[in-house]
Design an enzyme around this catalytic site. Structure first.
Site, short mmCIF file in Angstrom:
data_model
loop_
_atom_site.label_atom_id
_atom_site.label_comp_id
_atom_site.label_asym_id
_atom_site.label_seq_id
_atom_site.Cartn_x
_atom_site.Cartn_y
_atom_site.Cartn_z
N HIS A 65 0.84 -1.25 -0.08
CA HIS A 65 0.20 0.02 -0.02
C HIS A 65 0.80 1.21 0.03
O HIS A 65 0.69 2.35 -0.74
CB HIS A 65 -0.67 -0.02 1.25
N GLU A 68 2.36 1.74 -3.43
CA GLU A 68 1.11 2.42 -4.29
C GLU A 68 1.11 4.12 -3.98
O GLU A 68 0.89 4.72 -5.19
CB GLU A 68 -0.05 1.63 -3.77
N HIS A 69 1.15 4.49 -3.17
CA HIS A 69 1.05 5.75 -2.66
C HIS A 69 2.20 6.47 -3.53
O HIS A 69 1.95 7.62 -4.01
CB HIS A 69 1.05 6.18 -1.27
N GLU A 140 -4.29 7.71 7.86
CA GLU A 140 -5.24 6.56 7.12
C GLU A 140 -5.49 5.50 7.92
O GLU A 140 -6.52 4.98 8.06
CB GLU A 140 -4.68 6.17 5.70
#
Length: 428
Positions: A65, A68-69, A140
């Protein structure tokens, strides 16, 4: 490219594996203005152990993740702004077992496709930008922990599985993301963002050969071996912690209930099992089932209740969720109903209705470019041509549903996660 025709679905799929190992899938849609492209890697949050070029690695939880950012960063450029200037909407997501980057547009498709391929294949990580991202992802993670729907699932996975990394949220934890460095990101990109480990899927009014040629031009012809995923996960089918509870600011108890299933390997047999399980879920607690109607009339469940079959690399489960003042009663009723169906079977008329309904839903989903693209990608990594789903559904027999429920819906395989309101005691 090779064309595959599916007359029943009125679909044609073009497929080719390029010299660099990339698989390209194109579904032409003549006359449609929308065009959609997914660029996907077979790398998700659970793939933290792997070997690359003879060396073994263990990456921190949450790295997929995090990567991905960071892929939207290019030196001196704003990738999102570049897509917007082309009139396109771009985004990405990370799941347990894959990461996808995508855009949709009505104009400038070739420019958008080149930009997608360029930024996903170009790693650029600095110590400053990685440290800055920690704060963003930390927030997040905090939001995820404060969301009852996420928390009730995460605590169920932690309770049900002994070693499988589904125990850890996709985002990782506040502690694990602090171990992510530019070097870690570069290593994971080198391991899994290779063409041979990726898939390009395009739907819209496009020329399949032109899509493949663009991929060749941007990505080149070099073929590099991807990292080899290690799966040191030893799981039996019992649930080590049958019930887990916590309390949050919710109006009434919310729950997730799951039964552990054997992991699916891939190919036709795996997809068949998945579709049998979907039908079993419908027969057991779908909206038209006897159990659903009875529990709803008794006020044990409300319209939030639902479920299905979930699969992740290395694990699978029959899952339902909802709000209820008595989640234990829901568990007891499901176990009893599964035993009844396994013993008595399903009336043929109802079984045929369920199959027609399930097949109809899948066919209607093909009207959505996003749904179709996602499923083509997910099933590709399971070694199955998704457009073959009608033949699988038609061959399923009612005995398979009985056998599935008899094998899977058992007390020793069951896990229950409940979040109670702050002012309500957790029931034992």
């Amino acid at each position: 490219m090779t064309a595959y025709s599916y007359p029943e679905l009125d679909e044609t799929l073009y497929r080719q594996t390029l010299e660099n190992g990339l698989t390209v899938l194109v579904v032409p849609k003549k006359g449609f203005t929308k065009r959609l492209a997914y660029f996907v890697t077979d790398f998700g949050s659970i793939h933290t152990d792997f070997t690359l070029e003879g060396e073994q690695y263990h990456a921190p939880a949450g790295v997929a993740h995090y990567l991905e950012h960071k892929m939207f960063d290019l030196p001196g450029r704003d990738v999102s702004a570049e897509f917007a200037a082309l009139g396109a909407m771009a985004n990405a997501f990370t799941s347990y077992d894959m990461t996808a980057y995508y855009f949709s547009c009505t104009e400038h498709f070739d420019e958008c496709l080149r930009l997608l391929l360029e930024f996903v294949s170009t790693p650029y990580f600095t110590q400053q930008s990685v440290e800055k991202e920690q704060g963003i992802i930390d927030q997040e993670i905090g939001m995820n922990e404060d969301a009852p729907d996420s928390r009730v699932f995460d605590q169920l996975m932690e309770a049900m599985y002994r070693s499988h990394p589904i125990r850890v949220p996709i985002l990782g934890t506040a502690d694990t993301i602090r171990d992510i460095t530019p070097e870690v990101l570069y290593t994971c990109h080198r391991a899994f963002y290779t063409p041979e480990n990726m898939l390009l899927c395009v739907i819209g009014d496009v020329e399949p050969e032109a899509v493949a040629e663009t991929a060749r031009q941007v990505l080149g012809s070099e073929k590099r071996a991807p990292g080899v995923k290690l799966r040191p996960w030893q799981e039996d089918m019992t649930c080590p912690t049958p019930k887990v509870t916590s309390r949050m600011e919710v109006a009434m108890p919310t729950f997730n209930l799951a039964f552990k299933c054997e992991p699916l390997a891939g190919g036709d047999e795996a997809i068949r099992t998945e579709m049998v399980a979907d039908l079993a879920a419908e027969a057991l607690f779908g909206e038209s089932s006897e159990l659903y109607l009875k529990l709803y009339e008794q006020g044990v469940i409300d319209s939030s209740f639902g479920g299905g079959f979930e699969t992740v690399d290395g694990c699978a489960m029959l899952l339902c969720s909802g709000d209820s003042d008595d989640p234990e009663a829901v568990r007891t009723a499901i176990l009893a109903e599964a035993e009844k169906i396994a013993a008595q079977g399903i009336p043929e008329s109802r079984f045929l209705r369920m199959k027609r309904s399930a097949l109809g839903r899948r066919i209607r989903d093909l009207d959505s470019f996003d749904s179709t693209c996602f499923r083509l990608c997910a099933y590709h990594f399971s070694d199955f041509d998704y457009f073959r789903f009608p033949e699988i559904y038609r061959s399923i027999q009612p005995e398979e549903i009985r056998d599935f429920l008899d094998r899977v819906v058992r007390e020793e395989r069951c896990g229950l996660s409940v979040i109670y309101p702050l002012n309500q005691e957790a029931l034992s």
